[in-house]
Design a protein around this motif. Structure first.
Motif, PDB file in Angstrom:
ATOM      1  N   SER A 176       0.844  -1.197   0.000  1.00 25.48           N
ATOM      2  CA  SER A 176       0.000   0.000   0.000  1.00 25.48           C
ATOM      3  C   SER A 176       0.874   1.239   0.000  1.00 25.48           C
ATOM      4  O   SER A 176       1.982   1.244   0.525  1.00 25.48           O
ATOM      5  CB  SER A 176      -0.939   0.010   1.208  1.00 25.48           C
ATOM      6  OG  SER A 176      -0.214   0.186   2.408  1.00 25.48           O
ATOM      7  N   ASP A 177       0.339   2.300  -0.589  1.00 29.13           N
ATOM      8  CA  ASP A 177       1.054   3.569  -0.652  1.00 29.13           C
ATOM      9  C   ASP A 177       0.055   4.648  -1.043  1.00 29.13           C
ATOM     10  O   ASP A 177      -1.036   4.349  -1.550  1.00 29.13           O
ATOM     11  CB  ASP A 177       2.196   3.501  -1.669  1.00 29.13           C
ATOM     12  CG  ASP A 177       3.278   4.539  -1.400  1.00 29.13           C
ATOM     13  OD1 ASP A 177       4.326   4.177  -0.838  1.00 29.13           O
ATOM     14  OD2 ASP A 177       3.070   5.716  -1.754  1.00 29.13           O
ATOM     15  N   ILE A 178       0.451   5.900  -0.839  1.00 29.97           N
ATOM     16  CA  ILE A 178      -0.407   7.014  -1.230  1.00 29.97           C
ATOM     17  C   ILE A 178      -0.378   7.236  -2.741  1.00 29.97           C
ATOM     18  O   ILE A 178      -1.281   7.821  -3.321  1.00 29.97           O
ATOM     19  CB  ILE A 178       0.001   8.304  -0.474  1.00 29.97           C
ATOM     20  CG1 ILE A 178      -1.123   9.349  -0.557  1.00 29.97           C
ATOM     21  CG2 ILE A 178       1.336   8.841  -0.959  1.00 29.97           C
ATOM     22  CD1 ILE A 178      -0.916  10.527   0.381  1.00 29.97           C
ATOM     23  N   LEU A 186       6.274   1.958   6.783  1.00 28.18           N
ATOM     24  CA  LEU A 186       7.486   2.533   6.207  1.00 28.18           C
ATOM     25  C   LEU A 186       7.301   3.962   5.720  1.00 28.18           C
ATOM     26  O   LEU A 186       8.274   4.619   5.354  1.00 28.18           O
ATOM     27  CB  LEU A 186       7.956   1.658   5.033  1.00 28.18           C
ATOM     28  CG  LEU A 186       8.145   0.166   5.337  1.00 28.18           C
ATOM     29  CD1 LEU A 186       8.521  -0.576   4.060  1.00 28.18           C
ATOM     30  CD2 LEU A 186       9.191  -0.055   6.420  1.00 28.18           C
ATOM     31  N   ALA A 187       6.071   4.452   5.695  1.00 30.38           N
ATOM     32  CA  ALA A 187       5.799   5.804   5.196  1.00 30.38           C
ATOM     33  C   ALA A 187       6.458   6.833   6.103  1.00 30.38           C
ATOM     34  O   ALA A 187       6.223   6.846   7.316  1.00 30.38           O
ATOM     35  CB  ALA A 187       4.294   6.041   5.132  1.00 30.38           C
ATOM     36  N   ALA A 188       7.281   7.697   5.528  1.00 32.30           N
ATOM     37  CA  ALA A 188       7.987   8.718   6.310  1.00 32.30           C
ATOM     38  C   ALA A 188       8.551   9.780   5.383  1.00 32.30           C
ATOM     39  O   ALA A 188       8.731   9.543   4.182  1.00 32.30           O
ATOM     40  CB  ALA A 188       9.121   8.091   7.124  1.00 32.30           C
ATOM     41  N   ILE A 189       8.832  10.945   5.945  1.00 31.73           N
ATOM     42  CA  ILE A 189       9.622  11.964   5.261  1.00 31.73           C
ATOM     43  C   ILE A 189      11.011  11.929   5.866  1.00 31.73           C
ATOM     44  O   ILE A 189      11.163  12.023   7.088  1.00 31.73           O
ATOM     45  CB  ILE A 189       8.988  13.359   5.397  1.00 31.73           C
ATOM     46  CG1 ILE A 189       7.673  13.407   4.601  1.00 31.73           C
ATOM     47  CG2 ILE A 189       9.941  14.446   4.904  1.00 31.73           C
ATOM     48  CD1 ILE A 189       6.933  14.728   4.688  1.00 31.73           C
ATOM     49  N   LEU A 190      12.040  11.794   5.021  1.00 24.50           N
ATOM     50  CA  LEU A 190      13.400  11.556   5.500  1.00 24.50           C
ATOM     51  C   LEU A 190      14.121  12.860   5.826  1.00 24.50           C
ATOM     52  O   LEU A 190      13.551  13.947   5.761  1.00 24.50           O
ATOM     53  CB  LEU A 190      14.165  10.731   4.469  1.00 24.50           C
ATOM     54  CG  LEU A 190      13.533   9.378   4.097  1.00 24.50           C
ATOM     55  CD1 LEU A 190      14.453   8.587   3.187  1.00 24.50           C
ATOM     56  CD2 LEU A 190      13.169   8.566   5.328  1.00 24.50           C
ATOM     57  N   ASP A 226       4.312  15.791  11.164  1.00 23.35           N
ATOM     58  CA  ASP A 226       2.938  15.292  11.111  1.00 23.35           C
ATOM     59  C   ASP A 226       2.889  13.881  10.529  1.00 23.35           C
ATOM     60  O   ASP A 226       2.266  12.976  11.108  1.00 23.35           O
ATOM     61  CB  ASP A 226       2.076  16.243  10.281  1.00 23.35           C
ATOM     62  CG  ASP A 226       0.584  15.954  10.433  1.00 23.35           C
ATOM     63  OD1 ASP A 226       0.178  15.459  11.494  1.00 23.35           O
ATOM     64  OD2 ASP A 226      -0.166  16.226   9.475  1.00 23.35           O
ATOM     65  N   LEU A 227       3.547  13.693   9.401  1.00 24.49           N
ATOM     66  CA  LEU A 227       3.523  12.372   8.770  1.00 24.49           C
ATOM     67  C   LEU A 227       4.219  11.335   9.653  1.00 24.49           C
ATOM     68  O   LEU A 227       3.689  10.240   9.900  1.00 24.49           O
ATOM     69  CB  LEU A 227       4.206  12.417   7.397  1.00 24.49           C
ATOM     70  CG  LEU A 227       4.311  11.070   6.676  1.00 24.49           C
ATOM     71  CD1 LEU A 227       2.933  10.512   6.357  1.00 24.49           C
ATOM     72  CD2 LEU A 227       5.128  11.205   5.387  1.00 24.49           C
ATOM     73  N   ASN A 228       5.404  11.675  10.139  1.00 19.88           N
ATOM     74  CA  ASN A 228       6.198  10.695  10.873  1.00 19.88           C
ATOM     75  C   ASN A 228       5.589  10.351  12.230  1.00 19.88           C
ATOM     76  O   ASN A 228       5.708   9.211  12.688  1.00 19.88           O
ATOM     77  CB  ASN A 228       7.630  11.208  11.063  1.00 19.88           C
ATOM     78  CG  ASN A 228       8.371  11.355   9.744  1.00 19.88           C
ATOM     79  OD1 ASN A 228       7.859  11.001   8.686  1.00 19.88           O
ATOM     80  ND2 ASN A 228       9.571  11.897   9.791  1.00 19.88           N
ATOM     81  N   MET A 229       4.928  11.321  12.875  1.00 23.55           N
ATOM     82  CA  MET A 229       4.368  11.086  14.208  1.00 23.55           C
ATOM     83  C   MET A 229       2.913  10.628  14.163  1.00 23.55           C
ATOM     84  O   MET A 229       2.564   9.586  14.710  1.00 23.55           O
ATOM     85  CB  MET A 229       4.436  12.372  15.034  1.00 23.55           C
ATOM     86  CG  MET A 229       5.670  12.631  15.832  1.00 23.55           C
ATOM     87  SD  MET A 229       6.129  11.390  17.051  1.00 23.55           S
ATOM     88  CE  MET A 229       6.900  10.164  16.035  1.00 23.55           C
ATOM     89  N   THR A 230       2.064  11.444  13.525  1.00 26.92           N
ATOM     90  CA  THR A 230       0.640  11.114  13.498  1.00 26.92           C
ATOM     91  C   THR A 230       0.407   9.781  12.808  1.00 26.92           C
ATOM     92  O   THR A 230      -0.402   8.959  13.270  1.00 26.92           O
ATOM     93  CB  THR A 230      -0.164  12.225  12.792  1.00 26.92           C
ATOM     94  OG1 THR A 230       0.121  13.477  13.422  1.00 26.92           O
ATOM     95  CG2 THR A 230      -1.648  11.950  12.853  1.00 26.92           C
ATOM     96  N   GLY A 231       1.125   9.548  11.724  1.00 29.97           N
ATOM     97  CA  GLY A 231       0.993   8.279  11.015  1.00 29.97           C
ATOM     98  C   GLY A 231       1.317   7.095  11.914  1.00 29.97           C
ATOM     99  O   GLY A 231       0.590   6.089  11.945  1.00 29.97           O
ATOM    100  N   LEU A 232       2.414   7.205  12.665  1.00 33.54           N
ATOM    101  CA  LEU A 232       2.809   6.110  13.559  1.00 33.54           C
ATOM    102  C   LEU A 232       1.756   5.867  14.635  1.00 33.54           C
ATOM    103  O   LEU A 232       1.339   4.718  14.861  1.00 33.54           O
ATOM    104  CB  LEU A 232       4.161   6.429  14.207  1.00 33.54           C
ATOM    105  CG  LEU A 232       4.589   5.501  15.351  1.00 33.54           C
ATOM    106  CD1 LEU A 232       4.739   4.064  14.864  1.00 33.54           C
ATOM    107  CD2 LEU A 232       5.874   5.995  15.996  1.00 33.54           C
ATOM    108  N   ILE A 233       1.303   6.922  15.292  1.00 34.45           N
ATOM    109  CA  ILE A 233       0.360   6.747  16.405  1.00 34.45           C
ATOM    110  C   ILE A 233      -0.964   6.155  15.911  1.00 34.45           C
ATOM    111  O   ILE A 233      -1.563   5.298  16.571  1.00 34.45           O
ATOM    112  CB  ILE A 233       0.142   8.088  17.131  1.00 34.45           C
ATOM    113  CG1 ILE A 233       1.441   8.496  17.844  1.00 34.45           C
ATOM    114  CG2 ILE A 233      -0.998   7.986  18.141  1.00 34.45           C
ATOM    115  CD1 ILE A 233       1.428   9.903  18.399  1.00 34.45           C
TER     116      ILE A 233
END
Length: 318
Positions: free
Chosen positions: A34-36, A75-79, A92-99
């Protein structure tokens, strides 16, 4: 009970290779990529694929309800480099996505979750040589402190909810099957492409900047080995150090010259990624991974360089 595995962020440098490895291991139909964004042809047509926005709770809930995954790889993240250009988006992506993934994993009874951390969790006051598992951690990039906060959330969900979350602090990753995703260590992939296409490369990091790196084959093997390890052997619920091989741009260039004698490297001045690299470790101690789940590196600088050039040549000339 058969496994149903959901990989979120399947288009990325890690995801592209991990999906293939998991489908080889568990069967294509048991691994939902899956991916955006729409993936490469091979991923989309070798097994099930779903469009997923990790920040869209309704979309995520639908995917969990539909597939009832037993394992989730987020694995979705901004590096690091892109994160410094878009700091609030990265957080937002790295934190909210994980939680949100951790919450749904608890709600739907997911057996195991994998989430990648990074050597970016270390900072300028961390020991730079043979950086230990436990030490001062003062990251100064959005990517770094989002990963450090993520490690705390992973351990929190294990302690509070009994969720079996597992993680690796990846070093810089080098592979030929997919392009890198905007990190500070991307030079170590770009250099191979440029060596084959142009015979020269301008590094955005200085000649003697040593960083821990790892060939993608080793990284994928480490990930699956960790996830296959019995839960009672996992002693670290934040994230395991993973060492790889440490080298500088100059050392990598010398190794490439052994196979492409006319290759030339030059170095850019005042690239913002240099400051990020300077705050990271030069080498990593991964003795906990060795002790807990038998981790052992296979590729060194020589064998990695040979394999990269051999495979990438076929891709570029295809």
């Amino acid at each position: 009970m058969s496994e149903k595995i959901l990989v979120i962020g399947a288009n990325g440098q890690i995801g592209t290779e991990l999906v293939n490895a998991l489908r080889d291991k568990y069967g294509a139909e048991e691994v939902i990529a899956s991916d955006i964004n729409s993936p490469i042809y091979a991923i989309r047509h070798s097994g099930p694929f779903e469009f997923v926005n990790v920040l869209d709770k309704d979309n995520l809930h639908h995917i969990f309800t539909k597939h009832q995954p037993t394992q989730v790889y987020l694995l979705a993240a901004i590096l690091s480099a892109v994160g410094e250009q878009k700091p609030k988006m990265a957080w937002d992506l790295n934190m909210t996505g994980l939680i949100q993934i951790l919450d749904y994993a608890v709600e739907f009874g997911v057996k195991k979750v994998f989430w990648p951390s990074s050597i970016a969790v270390f900072g300028p006051h961390s020991p730079q040589e043979n950086t230990p598992q436990y030490c001062v951690m003062d990251p100064n990039t959005v990517y770094g402190f989002s990963k450090l906060a993520g490690e705390r959330w992973c351990e929190y969900y294990y302690e509070k909810h009994g969720l079996d979350v597992r993680s690796l602090r990846y070093p810089g990753l080098i592979g030929w099957r997919a392009n890198p995703g905007g990190g500070t260590t991307d030079y170590a992939v770009h250099i191979f492409h440029e060596a084959l296409k142009k015979g020269s490369y301008q590094s955005f990091l200085s000649a003697n900047t040593a960083l821990p790196m790892m060939y993608m084959d080793d990284a994928i093997r480490a990930t699956i080995t960790l996830m296959d390890t019995p839960a009672e052997q996992i002693t670290i619920r934040s994230s395991y150090n993973l060492a790889g091989i440490s080298f500088t741009p100059a050392q990598l260039a010398e190794e490439i010259k052994k196979l492409i004698p006319n290759f030339e490297i030059s170095y850019a001045e005042h690239d913002p990624r240099q400051a990020i690299a300077d705050s990271w470790p030069k080498s990593i101690d991964d003795s906990y991974a060795q002790k807990d789940w038998g981790w052992k590196l296979e590729y060194d600088l020589k064998t990695m360089t040979e394999d990269m050039l051999k495979n990438l040549k076929n891709v570029i000339l295809a």
